[in-house]
Design a protein around this motif. Structure first.
Motif: not given
Length: 119
Positions: A24-25, A27-28, A31-32, A66, A97
């Motif tokens: 999840a980190l 992925l964040v 996306v950022a 990810h 997600a």
């Protein structure tokens, strides 16, 4: 002192939970970095070559990371990794997600269902 079934299952699921949290980190972060190339920030981002290179490297590392961590987390849950990873790859970023949410929900519900069944 003997451990209950739910404590034992929590210990077994801890590595899977950690891999899914790391996924999840990643992925964040991906996306950022991708969001920096969207219209509100695109002029600032493309105006600096070092920033573009850094964000490109973040994207190039975070997306495969990810997917790999998602697969590791699913395998640690003793499930097939094909469907969640395929959804994450084909439907990026929404599929990743959704897979993370579903898998974390399964991790949370599984010990409760097994302990209720053993009563």
């Amino acid at each position: 002192m003997a451990r209950s079934n739910s404590e034992t299952l929590e210990m077994i699921n801890k590595p899977a939970r950690r891999a899914l949290a790391d996924s999840a980190l990643a992925l964040v972060a991906a996306v950022a970095a991708i969001a920096m190339f969207l219209p509100p920030m695109v002029n600032d981002t493309t105006g600096s070559v070092p920033r573009m290179v850094a964000l490109g490297l973040v994207i190039a590392v975070a997306i495969p990371l990810h997917w790999v961590l998602l697969g590791i987390g699913v395998r640690r849950m003793r499930r097939s990794a094909i469907a969640p990873v395929a959804a994450a790859v084909l439907l990026f970023p929404i599929g990743g997600a959704a897979a993370l949410i579903l898998l974390l929900w399964l991790l949370h519900e599984e010990p409760q269902a097994l302990s209720a069944a053993s009563r």
